[in-house]
Design an enzyme around this catalytic site. Structure first.
Site, mmCIF file in Angstrom:
data_model
loop_
_atom_site.group_PDB
_atom_site.id
_atom_site.type_symbol
_atom_site.label_atom_id
_atom_site.label_comp_id
_atom_site.label_asym_id
_atom_site.label_seq_id
_atom_site.Cartn_x
_atom_site.Cartn_y
_atom_site.Cartn_z
ATOM 1 N N LYS A 1 -2.994 8.512 2.798
ATOM 2 C CA LYS A 1 -4.194 8.365 3.632
ATOM 3 C C LYS A 1 -3.954 8.917 5.040
ATOM 4 O O LYS A 1 -4.877 9.435 5.672
ATOM 5 C CB LYS A 1 -4.629 6.896 3.713
ATOM 6 N N TYR B 1 0.848 -1.205 0.000
ATOM 7 C CA TYR B 1 0.000 0.000 0.000
ATOM 8 C C TYR B 1 0.887 1.260 0.000
ATOM 9 O O TYR B 1 0.515 2.300 -0.534
ATOM 10 C CB TYR B 1 -0.957 -0.027 1.190
ATOM 11 N N ILE C 1 -11.954 -3.669 -1.152
ATOM 12 C CA ILE C 1 -13.036 -3.994 -2.090
ATOM 13 C C ILE C 1 -12.430 -4.002 -3.490
ATOM 14 O O ILE C 1 -11.639 -3.100 -3.825
ATOM 15 C CB ILE C 1 -14.162 -2.930 -2.022
HETATM 16 O O1 0WD Z 1 -10.340 -1.425 -1.334
HETATM 17 C C1 0WD Z 1 -10.773 -0.352 -1.733
HETATM 18 N N1 0WD Z 1 -11.331 -0.240 -2.907
HETATM 19 C C2 0WD Z 1 -10.665 0.853 -0.828
HETATM 20 C C3 0WD Z 1 -10.781 2.104 -1.354
HETATM 21 C C4 0WD Z 1 -10.423 0.613 0.611
HETATM 22 C C5 0WD Z 1 -10.379 1.811 1.387
HETATM 23 C C6 0WD Z 1 -10.483 3.062 0.825
HETATM 24 N N2 0WD Z 1 -10.666 3.199 -0.539
HETATM 25 C C7 0WD Z 1 -10.773 4.526 -1.077
HETATM 26 C C8 0WD Z 1 -9.851 4.872 -2.226
HETATM 27 O O2 0WD Z 1 -8.538 5.095 -1.788
HETATM 28 C C9 0WD Z 1 -10.536 6.131 -2.744
HETATM 29 O O3 0WD Z 1 -10.223 7.225 -1.903
HETATM 30 O O4 0WD Z 1 -12.056 4.734 -1.606
HETATM 31 C C10 0WD Z 1 -12.012 5.780 -2.566
HETATM 32 C C11 0WD Z 1 -12.724 5.310 -3.822
HETATM 33 O O5 0WD Z 1 -11.985 4.299 -4.463
HETATM 34 P P1 0WD Z 1 -12.629 3.042 -5.216
HETATM 35 O O6 0WD Z 1 -14.088 3.155 -5.253
HETATM 36 O O7 0WD Z 1 -11.996 1.854 -4.632
HETATM 37 O O8 0WD Z 1 -11.987 3.158 -6.675
HETATM 38 P P2 0WD Z 1 -12.524 3.704 -8.100
HETATM 39 O O9 0WD Z 1 -13.816 3.104 -8.448
HETATM 40 O O10 0WD Z 1 -11.363 3.483 -9.040
HETATM 41 O O11 0WD Z 1 -12.717 5.262 -7.856
HETATM 42 C C12 0WD Z 1 -11.681 6.146 -7.534
HETATM 43 C C13 0WD Z 1 -11.789 7.307 -8.482
HETATM 44 C C14 0WD Z 1 -11.090 7.229 -9.819
HETATM 45 O O12 0WD Z 1 -11.366 6.171 -10.508
HETATM 46 P P3 0WD Z 1 -10.383 5.665 -11.719
HETATM 47 O O13 0WD Z 1 -10.530 4.189 -11.618
HETATM 48 O O14 0WD Z 1 -10.996 6.268 -12.922
HETATM 49 O O15 0WD Z 1 -8.969 6.148 -11.429
HETATM 50 O O16 0WD Z 1 -11.130 8.462 -8.044
HETATM 51 C C15 0WD Z 1 -11.300 9.386 -9.101
HETATM 52 C C16 0WD Z 1 -11.524 8.585 -10.355
HETATM 53 O O17 0WD Z 1 -12.851 8.676 -10.786
HETATM 54 N N3 0WD Z 1 -10.156 10.215 -9.362
HETATM 55 C C17 0WD Z 1 -10.282 11.537 -9.574
HETATM 56 N N4 0WD Z 1 -11.365 12.351 -9.543
HETATM 57 C C18 0WD Z 1 -11.170 13.638 -9.831
HETATM 58 N N5 0WD Z 1 -9.971 14.157 -10.144
HETATM 59 C C19 0WD Z 1 -8.990 11.986 -9.881
HETATM 60 C C20 0WD Z 1 -8.859 13.366 -10.185
HETATM 61 N N6 0WD Z 1 -7.673 13.911 -10.503
HETATM 62 N N7 0WD Z 1 -8.124 10.936 -9.850
HETATM 63 C C21 0WD Z 1 -8.852 9.862 -9.522
#
Ligand code: 0WD
Length: 259
Positions: free
Chosen positions: A161, A154, A190
């Site tokens: 974070k 990570y 997830i």
């Molecule tokens: O296991 C996990 N999935 C966990 C996620 C466990 C604990 C926390 N998180 C957090 C992540 O670190 C993040 O902060 O949850 C949040 C959402 O993440 P997610 O739902 O797991 O991932 P995803 O569906 O990929 O959404 C994150 C999105 C990006 O998606 P993509 O896949 O296109 O990179 O963050 C957005 C983007 O839509 N993002 C941005 N939005 C605006 N401006 C930017 C940006 N510059 N960069 C990324």
């Protein structure tokens, strides 16, 4: 149930239907909130518009948190929607190469990028939406256990974070005089597009399912239910904290021996 009836929420970070932000939006919609969405860029626009249409048909606005111009357009674009009762920050990014191997392999540029998009962006959003947030509103950001404990691979995202969680506390103090609450939700792993960038994700999921007190992984809708609570008046006195939604995994001091 309508815990959020009459409330307006802005959801960031929907990339597709598996995103945690989508689970949050789904739960908030079910609880009666009106939703607006931001999307990062053209690549995800259609998908976010489709999901927004399924979840009440609110405004869908482009916002790349790396761009000052994009952030400056956000509040005017929300003027018609109205003041926000909830803001969901669900955004993170790090170079894939930095989510494997050794933390000391991280370059200065990659470190800055991860911290900028994953932590500073919360401050940037609050800055951009300062006057758009209703007094008494609720801000929440997604974080992970890797902020405070070692989760191999990570790496720089754990450091980002940690900065995000500290930002949550300072923002909670700054905005508390307007009754605005700021919290973090620490989600268990997830399988989303972002999480797949972390080396060894499948093993992490297996470990949690086998050893967490609830003996299962969590879903975006599990996270959404916590988000509903934090956006609702039920959490009126809850701020400046990190709330785990991970089946209790964070509380384990040692894995149980295999059966
Ligand atoms: O296991 C996990 N999935 C966990 C996620 C466990 C604990 C926390 N998180 C957090 C992540 O670190 C993040 O902060 O949850 C949040 C959402 O993440 P997610 O739902 O797991 O991932 P995803 O569906 O990929 O959404 C994150 C999105 C990006 O998606 P993509 O896949 O296109 O990179 O963050 C957005 C983007 O839509 N993002 C941005 N939005 C605006 N401006 C930017 C940006 N510059 N960069 C990324």
């Amino acid at each position: 149930m309508s815990l959020l009836k009459g409330k307006r929420a802005l959801i960031t970070g929907v990339a597709n239907r598996w995103s945690i932000a989508t689970g949050i939006a789904r739960q908030m919609h079910e609880h009666g909130a009106a939703l607006a969405f931001t999307y990062q860029g053209e690549r995800v626009k259609d998908e976010v518009e489709k999901l927004a249409a399924e979840l009440g048909g609110g405004p869908v606005i482009e916002c790349d948190v790396a761009s000052e111009d994009s952030l400056a357009r956000l509040a005017p674009a929300l003027a018609q929607f109205g003041k926000l009762d909830a803001l969901v920050h669900s955004i993170a990014f790090a170079n894939k190469d930095d989510l494997a191997g050794k933390t000391h392999g991280t370059s200065r540029g990659s470190f800055g990028l991860a911290l900028d998009i994953s932590a500073y962006s919360l401050i940037a959003l609050v800055q951009a939406l300062h006057d758009q947030l209703a007094d008494g509103s609720s801000i929440m950001a997604l974080t992970y256990l890797g902020a405070t404990a070692i989760v191999p691979n990570y790496n720089v995202m754990g450091i980002a974070k940690a900065a995000l969680e500290a930002s949550v506390r300072y923002l909670a103090f700054d905005l508390g005089d307007r009754g605005i609450r700021v919290n973090a939700i620490s989600a268990g792993p997830i399988k989303t597009a972002s999480a797949r960038q972390v080396a060894g994700l499948s093993k992490m999921l297996d470990v949690v399912a086998a050893t967490a007190p609830l003996r299962r992984n969590v879903t975006p809708d599990d996270i959404g239910k916590m988000a509903v609570f934090l956006a609702s008046d039920l959490s009126a006195a809850v701020t400046a904290d990190v709330h785990f939604v991970d089946g209790g995994f964070h509380a384990m001091g040692m894995y149980p021996p295999p059966q």
